[in-house]
Design a protein around this motif. Structure first.
Motif, short mmCIF file in Angstrom:
data_model
loop_
_atom_site.label_atom_id
_atom_site.label_comp_id
_atom_site.label_asym_id
_atom_site.label_seq_id
_atom_site.Cartn_x
_atom_site.Cartn_y
_atom_site.Cartn_z
N HIS B 236 0.85 -1.20 0.00
CA HIS B 236 0.00 0.00 0.00
C HIS B 236 0.88 1.25 0.00
O HIS B 236 1.88 1.31 0.71
CB HIS B 236 -0.90 -0.02 1.23
N SER B 237 0.47 2.21 -0.82
CA SER B 237 1.32 3.39 -0.98
C SER B 237 1.52 4.16 0.33
O SER B 237 2.56 4.77 0.54
CB SER B 237 0.72 4.34 -2.02
N TYR B 238 0.51 4.11 1.20
CA TYR B 238 0.63 4.84 2.47
C TYR B 238 1.07 3.90 3.58
O TYR B 238 2.07 4.14 4.25
CB TYR B 238 -0.73 5.48 2.81
N GLY B 239 0.34 2.77 3.71
CA GLY B 239 0.63 1.85 4.80
C GLY B 239 2.00 1.22 4.71
O GLY B 239 2.66 1.01 5.73
N ALA B 240 2.44 0.94 3.50
CA ALA B 240 3.72 0.23 3.32
C ALA B 240 4.82 1.16 2.84
O ALA B 240 5.87 0.72 2.39
CB ALA B 240 3.54 -0.92 2.33
N PHE B 241 4.57 2.48 2.96
CA PHE B 241 5.59 3.42 2.48
C PHE B 241 6.93 3.17 3.20
O PHE B 241 6.96 2.93 4.40
CB PHE B 241 5.16 4.87 2.75
N ASN B 245 10.67 0.30 -4.00
CA ASN B 245 9.68 0.50 -5.08
C ASN B 245 10.37 0.25 -6.42
O ASN B 245 11.32 0.96 -6.77
CB ASN B 245 9.13 1.93 -4.99
N ILE B 284 2.22 0.47 -4.23
CA ILE B 284 3.61 0.34 -4.68
C ILE B 284 3.61 -0.80 -5.69
O ILE B 284 3.12 -1.89 -5.38
CB ILE B 284 4.54 0.01 -3.48
N ARG B 324 15.93 1.99 0.80
CA ARG B 324 14.60 1.72 1.36
C ARG B 324 14.58 0.33 1.97
O ARG B 324 15.54 -0.44 1.84
CB ARG B 324 13.52 1.89 0.29
#
Lengths: 430, 430
Positions: B236-241, B245, B284, B324
């Motif tokens: 998830h773009s927010y949860g797993a930021f 990527n 992502i 990352r």
């Protein structure tokens, strides 16, 4: 109050920043307001009614869940819901131009309008099997928790206050709204507060869209989404080599973007979610694009990352136009805003948060404040005091096909009482 | 002779570099060989036959053009063509395992086999209207020039040498080959020279695939094409930021690639032609990919740009994995070779180039040596002396739907004579 700051080519993005503002309908301490409501004769009558209304709540939850309501296709459910609002005796019942189902419960006058909203839409596409599967009180179906239980709860609250003839100072506008999920981009509430006929009257805002009722969402994670299309003249990979290449500009923009520094706290994120473009390996693309998502708990940080993003896209384009030939045309990039969930916050000290807090405490629930992305983002961003409260019930697997919610009688009855008390206390009981 | 140098994960890419080698069938000077052929009784008989054969050449050109032969779908045309080869009296006529139509004209013995090839395939997809439109001698249809005129010319040459009972020292293998265009990736000739039953016998190579007959292609522009797939864990773009990527790794690779320095002379190029991947703006991506094309007139420069490319992909991946989180998995990139047109050169001083040159001069044509990408790339890369010669006729708009060729009688007749003389001189006339 909050103000707009526009980004590059972005039409007045409302980067917020709310605001201590907000008019309290009365000067009484929230705790005493809540205590007075819970001690009233009407409250006892409403509570007794809610017990008897339990079966209807369950039946309506099932009926509404089984009317599909995909994003942008909420019409069937909205039509059913507006009829249900009419049956409760609300006035000015209608479906507005955006598709929201709404109706008013008149107050005694003197208080500003309170909007109570619960979203009709689900994340599930057309053709999803929405038949409810019952195992005791554990009901499973796509969308049954998020947010069909919210709209069913709202109906139960309205019936209870009607049955007990509760009077409120403020008019209360009840709304089953469209477009909360995904690409809906909060369109229902944006319309309600920016264009709808009550836009200038709504001064407080309660969204029913969460699980545990001890949780009060008083901050909105803002997000901005773009599709950036990079265009160039294209050409043969060998014959036209040396011409500007939009894939090079986009790659450079992505590389720069990937190196942005954002704070861990307040949580701020960025993503390249989709890339596409080009027709063949041996052609310089005429067009490529990328889909970009940026979010933050903080309006200031979202603004920063957005400005940095727009600047680096421009920079990458300028660089490509600088190092290769533009004799057949330049690279141009067009960052098109495809999602805009405004950020915002309702201060913990504001009357609406204090009132919801008092209710949570009065019911002995575990208090938690959270920051999330809900319909309340819109009013928070506009400086309208707003909270998102829970629909109750243990539940899980939201947005998954096996989503479930538990309609255990005791918990379900209490959830209606909690939500009713918040609404009454915010709307003011004379 | 040429040697293989393997790149990262690349199976023995034959980066060439040919070579002065090549056995001349006889020590005679090319000019005198050509002169002797043109002065012979058989040449006079063949020339007279070619005049009378003109109508058949035109009819076969139309018939062959109207049999669609898209890349990888040359079967119908190959079947028709192999029957035509059989009718000319060739021996060992067959369609090989790759789909090439071929047959042998036996020599008197003592000379190495000469392969004469013309490609059957066109760039036009299934369903293209291939009906020939005639305006006087100007014939238009997709593929009529490139290279249907080449295969029709080859038939006319075979008939002429048969009619005149020309003897050659070498066996001559006539081939209507598949897979010259685009993604065909020279598969027909690759099979012929690397796996086919004549692979160890073919020692000289002539491709008929060009316009003006004064033009002799003696260098092969090499190209390497990759699809590079970048994979990661997604999320998830927010949860797993914070997770790696693959779009960031790919963007960084593209940015680095775009900054490569390549020489203008020998011409060397690189391109990102297609990018794709990701499922939604707020995820992502688990996978993205890019299609890459690199070419050079120089084997050494192609090798350099290829090595730089593979190194920078690895570098971009390592960087992303370094900055990352890889707790859910790393980024991995897999550069898959999807195109490999080997580079190569036949020296101007080699007997085959000198022989073709002597013919061009004998016919009073304007001589030009060029570097291009044709079926001759493959033998050149293997150290087999090779040239690509013209099919004759003014023409234009190759690879476009309005492609045309002019079959004016005088020019058409001369074109057959030129090609015949080159083939006879290379194959040796006792």
């Amino acid at each position: 109050m909050s103000r707009s700051i526009s980004g590059w080519r972005v039409l007045s993005l409302a980067f917020c920043c709310v605001v201590t503002a907000a008019v309290s309908p009365r000067a009484q301490a929230p705790d005493s307001v809540v205590q007075r409501i819970r001690a009233s004769t009407q409250y006892a009558q409403a509570s007794a009614f809610i017990e008897t209304d339990y079966d209807r709540f369950v039946n309506e939850l099932i009926a509404l869940t089984e009317i599909p309501a995909p994003q942008f296709k909420e019409q069937a459910r909205a039509k059913a819901y507006v009829e249900m609002l009419r049956q409760q005796g609300l006035v000015d019942v209608e479906i507005d131009a955006e598709g929201n189902a709404l109706g008013v419960r008149k107050g005694t006058g003197g208080g500003p309008m309170v909007a109570v909203v619960a979203h009709l839409d689900t994340v599930f596409p057309d053709g999803t099997d929405v038949k409810v599967k019952r195992q005791g009180t554990r009901f499973a179906a796509p969308g049954i928790g998020d947010n069909t239980r919210g709209i069913a709860l709202m109906l139960a609250v309205i019936r209870a206050v009607q049955a007990a003839k509760f009077q409120t100072t403020s008019d209360v506008l009840f709304v089953g709204n469209v477009g909360e999920e995904g690409e809906g981009d909060l369109r229902g509430v944006k319309f309600l507060l920016r264009q709808g006929k009550y836009k200038d009257r709504i001064k407080q805002f309660i969204a029913i869209d969460g699980g545990e009722q001890g949780n009060i969402t008083r901050g909105g994670v803002g997000s901005l989404r773009y599709r950036v299309i990079f265009k160039g003249p294209g050409g043969h990979s060998y014959g036209a080599f040396g011409l500007v290449n939009p894939a090079f500009a986009m790659g450079s923009a992505i590389a720069k973007f990937s190196r942005l520094n954002v704070p861990i706290e307040p949580r701020t994120t960025f993503n390249i979610g989709v890339v596409r473009g080009g027709t063949s390996v041996n052609s310089i693309p005429a067009e490529v694009s990328m889909d970009v998502d940026m979010r933050s708990e903080s309006c200031a940080e979202l603004k920063k990352v957005n400005e940095a993003f727009l600047a680096l896209v421009k920079h990458a384009v300028d660089e490509e136009n600088g190092v290769r030939s533009t004799r057949e045309g330049k690279i141009e990039a067009d960052p098109k805003l495809i999602g805009d969930r405004p950020c915002g916050e309702t201060p913990a000290s504001s009357p609406i948060v204090q009132t919801a807090t008092a209710v949570v405490k009065a019911f002995g629930l575990t208090l938690n404040y959270s920051i999330s992305s809900t319909d309340s983002n819109v009013p928070m961003n506009m400086g309208i005091p707003a909270v998102t409260i829970g629909r109750g019930g243990p539940g899980g697997r939201a947005h998954a096909p096996d989503e479930w919610t538990d309609v255990d009688r005791k918990g379900s009855v209490e959830a209606v009482k909690v939500a009713m008390t918040v609404i009454l206390a915010v709307a003011g009981v004379p």
